[in-house]
Design a protein around this motif. Structure first.
Motif, mmCIF file in Angstrom:
data_model
loop_
_atom_site.group_PDB
_atom_site.id
_atom_site.type_symbol
_atom_site.label_atom_id
_atom_site.label_comp_id
_atom_site.label_asym_id
_atom_site.label_seq_id
_atom_site.Cartn_x
_atom_site.Cartn_y
_atom_site.Cartn_z
ATOM 1 N N GLN A 90 0.840 -1.208 0.000
ATOM 2 C CA GLN A 90 0.000 0.000 0.000
ATOM 3 C C GLN A 90 0.873 1.256 0.000
ATOM 4 N N ASP A 91 1.998 1.218 0.704
ATOM 5 C CA ASP A 91 2.893 2.373 0.810
ATOM 6 C C ASP A 91 4.071 2.304 -0.154
ATOM 7 N N LYS A 92 4.117 1.283 -0.998
ATOM 8 C CA LYS A 92 5.307 1.015 -1.802
ATOM 9 C C LYS A 92 5.748 2.186 -2.674
ATOM 10 N N ALA A 93 4.833 2.801 -3.366
ATOM 11 C CA ALA A 93 5.223 3.867 -4.300
ATOM 12 C C ALA A 93 5.965 4.993 -3.581
ATOM 13 N N GLY A 94 5.503 5.355 -2.414
ATOM 14 C CA GLY A 94 6.146 6.439 -1.679
ATOM 15 C C GLY A 94 7.411 6.034 -0.957
ATOM 16 N N SER A 95 7.559 4.752 -0.682
ATOM 17 C CA SER A 95 8.707 4.347 0.122
ATOM 18 C C SER A 95 9.886 3.831 -0.702
ATOM 19 N N ASP A 96 9.685 3.473 -1.964
ATOM 20 C CA ASP A 96 10.788 2.927 -2.763
ATOM 21 C C ASP A 96 11.990 3.868 -2.803
ATOM 22 N N ARG A 97 11.750 5.122 -3.142
ATOM 23 C CA ARG A 97 12.862 6.076 -3.269
ATOM 24 C C ARG A 97 13.548 6.309 -1.931
ATOM 25 N N LEU A 98 12.749 6.357 -0.864
ATOM 26 C CA LEU A 98 13.327 6.545 0.469
ATOM 27 C C LEU A 98 14.211 5.359 0.837
ATOM 28 N N GLU A 99 13.728 4.147 0.583
ATOM 29 C CA GLU A 99 14.511 2.955 0.908
ATOM 30 C C GLU A 99 15.820 2.926 0.107
ATOM 31 N N ARG A 146 14.160 -14.454 4.365
ATOM 32 C CA ARG A 146 15.127 -13.674 3.566
ATOM 33 C C ARG A 146 14.641 -13.518 2.132
ATOM 34 N N LEU A 147 14.096 -14.586 1.566
ATOM 35 C CA LEU A 147 13.584 -14.515 0.198
ATOM 36 C C LEU A 147 12.479 -13.460 0.080
ATOM 37 N N LEU A 148 11.539 -13.475 1.003
ATOM 38 C CA LEU A 148 10.446 -12.502 0.951
ATOM 39 C C LEU A 148 10.975 -11.077 1.069
ATOM 40 N N TYR A 149 11.965 -10.876 1.932
ATOM 41 C CA TYR A 149 12.536 -9.537 2.093
ATOM 42 C C TYR A 149 13.346 -9.134 0.866
ATOM 43 N N LEU A 150 14.105 -10.074 0.329
ATOM 44 C CA LEU A 150 14.891 -9.778 -0.864
ATOM 45 C C LEU A 150 14.005 -9.448 -2.060
ATOM 46 N N LEU A 151 12.828 -10.041 -2.128
ATOM 47 C CA LEU A 151 11.886 -9.685 -3.193
ATOM 48 C C LEU A 151 11.547 -8.207 -3.138
ATOM 49 N N LEU A 152 11.299 -7.695 -1.933
ATOM 50 C CA LEU A 152 10.965 -6.278 -1.782
ATOM 51 C C LEU A 152 12.156 -5.399 -2.129
ATOM 52 N N VAL A 153 13.307 -5.706 -1.551
ATOM 53 C CA VAL A 153 14.494 -4.885 -1.796
ATOM 54 C C VAL A 153 14.866 -4.922 -3.278
ATOM 55 N N ALA A 155 12.868 -5.552 -5.841
ATOM 56 C CA ALA A 155 11.839 -4.854 -6.614
ATOM 57 C C ALA A 155 12.049 -3.344 -6.565
ATOM 58 N N GLN A 156 12.576 -2.851 -5.451
ATOM 59 C CA GLN A 156 12.843 -1.415 -5.318
ATOM 60 C C GLN A 156 14.019 -0.982 -6.186
ATOM 61 N N PRO A 163 6.128 -2.294 -9.825
ATOM 62 C CA PRO A 163 4.888 -1.782 -9.228
ATOM 63 C C PRO A 163 4.308 -2.751 -8.196
ATOM 64 N N ALA A 164 3.531 -2.210 -7.285
ATOM 65 C CA ALA A 164 2.967 -2.987 -6.179
ATOM 66 C C ALA A 164 2.173 -4.190 -6.665
ATOM 67 N N GLU A 165 1.354 -4.037 -7.675
ATOM 68 C CA GLU A 165 0.529 -5.160 -8.126
ATOM 69 C C GLU A 165 1.367 -6.283 -8.719
ATOM 70 N N GLU A 166 2.438 -5.943 -9.422
ATOM 71 C CA GLU A 166 3.317 -6.985 -9.950
ATOM 72 C C GLU A 166 4.086 -7.669 -8.827
ATOM 73 N N LEU A 167 4.491 -6.906 -7.821
ATOM 74 C CA LEU A 167 5.164 -7.509 -6.673
ATOM 75 C C LEU A 167 4.192 -8.381 -5.885
ATOM 76 N N ARG A 168 2.925 -7.997 -5.818
ATOM 77 C CA ARG A 168 1.901 -8.819 -5.154
ATOM 78 C C ARG A 168 1.832 -10.195 -5.820
ATOM 79 N N GLU A 169 1.908 -10.226 -7.162
ATOM 80 C CA GLU A 169 1.883 -11.498 -7.885
ATOM 81 C C GLU A 169 3.101 -12.356 -7.532
ATOM 82 N N VAL A 170 4.268 -11.731 -7.432
ATOM 83 C CA VAL A 170 5.487 -12.461 -7.081
ATOM 84 C C VAL A 170 5.373 -13.000 -5.662
#
Length: 186
Positions: A90-99, A146-153, A155-156, A163-170
């Motif tokens: 839900q917050d992905k778009a705003g947090s990617d650049r910050l991360e 670790r895999l779930l976290y690495l997916l987020l990192v 994807a960023q 995008p969030a919806e594509e990451l939701r599918e992964v």
């Protein structure tokens, strides 16, 4: 009149938009339409501000997600895991650049690096707790967390970030492949 939180939130916005070198009293004051005196009313210089900004980042971008997942996710670990996924996406778009900016800053600054390491460990640890409780088993819990976290990192880091919806599918695929807690009759 801006309060302490306003200064910290603006600092996170500046960091995400322009990177760590842009974190100056002058820039922050100008963006908030305030005087430097207001800054010094709340913080003991940029060193104190940086320490407070890092603590604010950890609280808002890690602690808050964990607390919300615990409060809103239900009793079952898998339900909390799914709620955490939804909160993060839900917050992905705003947090990617910050991360990304925080990780880049961590390469240059030992205090930020220590914070990033602590945040990463806390995030993976919470995922490990949820995965293990959801039937991931001790042997699989840490690698799957670790895999779930690495997916987020990861994807960023894509350009543009996934995008969030594509990451939701992964995430859906990863969770379908993950061991499940056996219910009655299975």
């Amino acid at each position: 009149m801006a309060d302490r939180r306003d200064w910290l939130e603006e600092g996170l916005r500046v960091l995400g938009e322009e990177g760590a070198p842009a974190l100056t009293v002058d820039r922050l004051a100008a963006r908030l339409g305030l005087t430097k005196g207001s800054f010094y009313h709340h913080f003991k210089g940029m060193t104190g501000y940086k320490t407070d900004l890092l603590a604010h980042y950890e609280a808002e971008h890690t602690g808050r997600y964990i607390a919300d997942a615990e409060r809103e996710g239900g009793a079952a670990p898998r339900d909390r895991l799914l709620r955490l996924r939804d909160l993060v996406l839900q917050d992905k778009a705003g947090s990617d650049r910050l991360e990304i900016a925080m990780r880049a800053w961590a390469l240059q600054d030992p205090e930020v690096r220590a914070l990033q390491q602590r945040v990463d460990e806390l995030r993976v640890g919470y995922l490990r707790e949820l995965v293990g409780g959801a039937g991931g088993g001790d042997a699989d819990a840490t690698p799957l967390a670790r895999l779930l976290y690495l997916l987020l990192v990861g994807a960023q880091q894509l350009v543009p970030p996934l995008p969030a919806e594509e990451l939701r599918e992964v995430y859906g695929l990863a969770l379908r492949l993950a061991p499940q807690e056996e219910g009655p009759g299975t």
